[in-house]
Design a protein around this motif. Structure first.
Motif, PDB file in Angstrom:
ATOM      1  N   SER A  52      -2.297  10.529  -3.252  1.00 16.53           N
ATOM      2  CA  SER A  52      -3.200   9.386  -3.079  1.00 16.53           C
ATOM      3  C   SER A  52      -3.762   8.923  -4.414  1.00 16.53           C
ATOM      4  O   SER A  52      -3.910   7.720  -4.659  1.00 16.53           O
ATOM      5  CB  SER A  52      -4.348   9.765  -2.132  1.00 16.53           C
ATOM      6  N   ALA A  55      -1.118   6.973  -6.162  1.00 18.06           N
ATOM      7  CA  ALA A  55      -0.938   5.677  -5.509  1.00 18.06           C
ATOM      8  C   ALA A  55      -2.107   4.749  -5.815  1.00 18.06           C
ATOM      9  O   ALA A  55      -1.925   3.545  -6.034  1.00 18.06           O
ATOM     10  CB  ALA A  55      -0.800   5.875  -3.998  1.00 18.06           C
ATOM     11  N   MET A  56      -3.327   5.317  -5.856  1.00 17.08           N
ATOM     12  CA  MET A  56      -4.508   4.520  -6.147  1.00 17.08           C
ATOM     13  C   MET A  56      -4.454   3.977  -7.567  1.00 17.08           C
ATOM     14  O   MET A  56      -4.819   2.820  -7.815  1.00 17.08           O
ATOM     15  CB  MET A  56      -5.777   5.367  -5.960  1.00 17.08           C
ATOM     16  N   GLN A  57      -3.991   4.810  -8.484  1.00 18.86           N
ATOM     17  CA  GLN A  57      -3.899   4.361  -9.867  1.00 18.86           C
ATOM     18  C   GLN A  57      -2.867   3.245 -10.007  1.00 18.86           C
ATOM     19  O   GLN A  57      -3.074   2.264 -10.724  1.00 18.86           O
ATOM     20  CB  GLN A  57      -3.534   5.521 -10.785  1.00 18.86           C
ATOM     21  N   ALA A  58      -1.758   3.376  -9.280  1.00 16.02           N
ATOM     22  CA  ALA A  58      -0.736   2.328  -9.316  1.00 16.02           C
ATOM     23  C   ALA A  58      -1.282   1.028  -8.734  1.00 16.02           C
ATOM     24  O   ALA A  58      -1.011  -0.062  -9.250  1.00 16.02           O
ATOM     25  CB  ALA A  58       0.494   2.781  -8.534  1.00 16.02           C
ATOM     26  N   GLN A  59      -2.073   1.133  -7.679  1.00 15.38           N
ATOM     27  CA  GLN A  59      -2.671  -0.057  -7.072  1.00 15.38           C
ATOM     28  C   GLN A  59      -3.680  -0.706  -8.017  1.00 15.38           C
ATOM     29  O   GLN A  59      -3.767  -1.927  -8.115  1.00 15.38           O
ATOM     30  CB  GLN A  59      -3.341   0.314  -5.751  1.00 15.38           C
ATOM     31  N   LEU A  60      -4.425   0.143  -8.721  1.00 17.52           N
ATOM     32  CA  LEU A  60      -5.399  -0.382  -9.675  1.00 17.52           C
ATOM     33  C   LEU A  60      -4.719  -1.208 -10.757  1.00 17.52           C
ATOM     34  O   LEU A  60      -5.238  -2.236 -11.192  1.00 17.52           O
ATOM     35  CB  LEU A  60      -6.184   0.767 -10.316  1.00 17.52           C
ATOM     36  N   ARG A  62      -2.356  -3.046 -10.469  1.00 15.73           N
ATOM     37  CA  ARG A  62      -1.970  -4.358  -9.963  1.00 15.73           C
ATOM     38  C   ARG A  62      -3.159  -5.292  -9.756  1.00 15.73           C
ATOM     39  O   ARG A  62      -3.025  -6.507  -9.906  1.00 15.73           O
ATOM     40  CB  ARG A  62      -1.213  -4.197  -8.644  1.00 15.73           C
ATOM     41  N   LYS A  63      -4.323  -4.757  -9.404  1.00 11.22           N
ATOM     42  CA  LYS A  63      -5.441  -5.638  -9.052  1.00 11.22           C
ATOM     43  C   LYS A  63      -6.659  -5.480  -9.957  1.00 11.22           C
ATOM     44  O   LYS A  63      -7.660  -6.165  -9.762  1.00 11.22           O
ATOM     45  CB  LYS A  63      -5.859  -5.413  -7.595  1.00 11.22           C
ATOM     46  N   VAL A  96     -12.572  -3.957 -11.178  1.00 15.29           N
ATOM     47  CA  VAL A  96     -11.932  -4.593 -10.023  1.00 15.29           C
ATOM     48  C   VAL A  96     -12.694  -5.856  -9.668  1.00 15.29           C
ATOM     49  O   VAL A  96     -13.922  -5.830  -9.552  1.00 15.29           O
ATOM     50  CB  VAL A  96     -11.901  -3.647  -8.806  1.00 15.29           C
TER      51      VAL A  96
END
Length: 271
Positions: A52, A55-60, A62-63, A96
């Motif tokens: 997780s 995955a959270m770092q990868a999402q960060l 992007r946004k 963010v």
């Protein structure tokens, strides 16, 4: 009148003894299996947390945008001063763009991540942001990102006889203690009790526009611990009431321990 138990069947006692032995064995086996299951769940939670986190770092990526001297020089300067004072270790700070006033820390690898929401940059000055950043760096320096995953996994594992609920309450109590520790880190990072208190007030009441509204919000916060229902609700929360955090900071700021430690971390700026 004759009162007798001579009609008891001779197998009753041996059967009772066998029943008790089997019952104890079942309880022990169940407890052993429960502990094994709990261990597997903790291992699963740790593995899921690592996945997780990545995955959270990868999402960060992007946004959110990474705070850097080129992208956000003023905020980066605050980050660097806080990091030099507290020496939390490798970390990245992300911002963010969402309509929320919050900050949090995550990461199980060597480099941890601090996430701030963009509205905080509008409602807080540099000193207040330093408190928030220092608070999150405290979580990093004290190992809370790892401990929160591990201890939280233990607290969330299945337990018989309602012990799980007790473990949950104990975990929340530990989490609240962590917040007090990190508030101290925030105070050391910003070097001002006024900034620390005003940051907490703005987190609780982000729509403050004037000094009068600030004083009104502070008055409402001051009354939080007067209601029994608030005291009860706090038992189930990961964060202490704001008024308790403010009072704890005031007590710490008046202590010789704080004065000495603040002088020490300030010297890090000259190193």
């Amino acid at each position: 009148m004759v009162r007798t138990t001579a009609y008891r069947h001779p197998n009753e006692f041996p059967t009772l003894l066998l029943t008790l032995l089997i019952s104890v064995a079942v309880v022990l086996i169940s407890a052993f299996l429960t502990q094994c299951l709990s261990l597997l769940i903790v291992v699963f939670i740790l593995g899921a947390s690592i996945f997780s986190s990545r995955a959270m770092q990868a999402q960060l990526m992007r946004k959110a945008f990474l705070v850097s001297p080129e992208r956000s020089p003023q905020l980066d300067k605050v980050v660097q001063v806080c990091a030099r004072r507290l020496q939390p270790g490798p970390l990245n700070v992300y911002v963010v763009r969402e309509n929320m006033v919050n900050a949090y820390t995550f990461g199980l690898s060597e480099t941890k991540n601090i996430v701030m929401y963009e509205p905080m940059l509008r409602i807080m000055n540099a000193g207040e942001l330093a408190f928030v950043l220092g608070h999150e760096m405290g979580h990093v320096a004290l190992g809370h990102t790892w401990l929160n995953t591990f201890v939280g996994g233990l607290a969330g594992s299945p337990s018989p006889f309602g012990i799980g609920y007790i473990m949950y309450l104990v975990f929340q109590r530990w989490s609240r203690a962590c917040e007090f520790s990190c508030d101290r880190a925030g105070l050391l990072a910003c070097g001002s009790l006024n900034y620390a208190v005003s940051a907490l007030v703005r987190l609780a009441a982000p729509k403050i526009q004037s000094q009068a509204e600030y004083e009104q919000a502070l008055t409402m916060i001051d009354a939080q611990d007067d209601a029994f229902v608030n005291q009860l609700a706090e038992l189930f929360q990961s964060h202490p009431m704001i008024i308790k955090r403010i009072n704890a900071l005031k007590e710490y700021a008046a202590s010789p321990e704080y004065q000495s430690l603040q002088a020490s971390v300030n010297q890090n700026l000259q190193a």
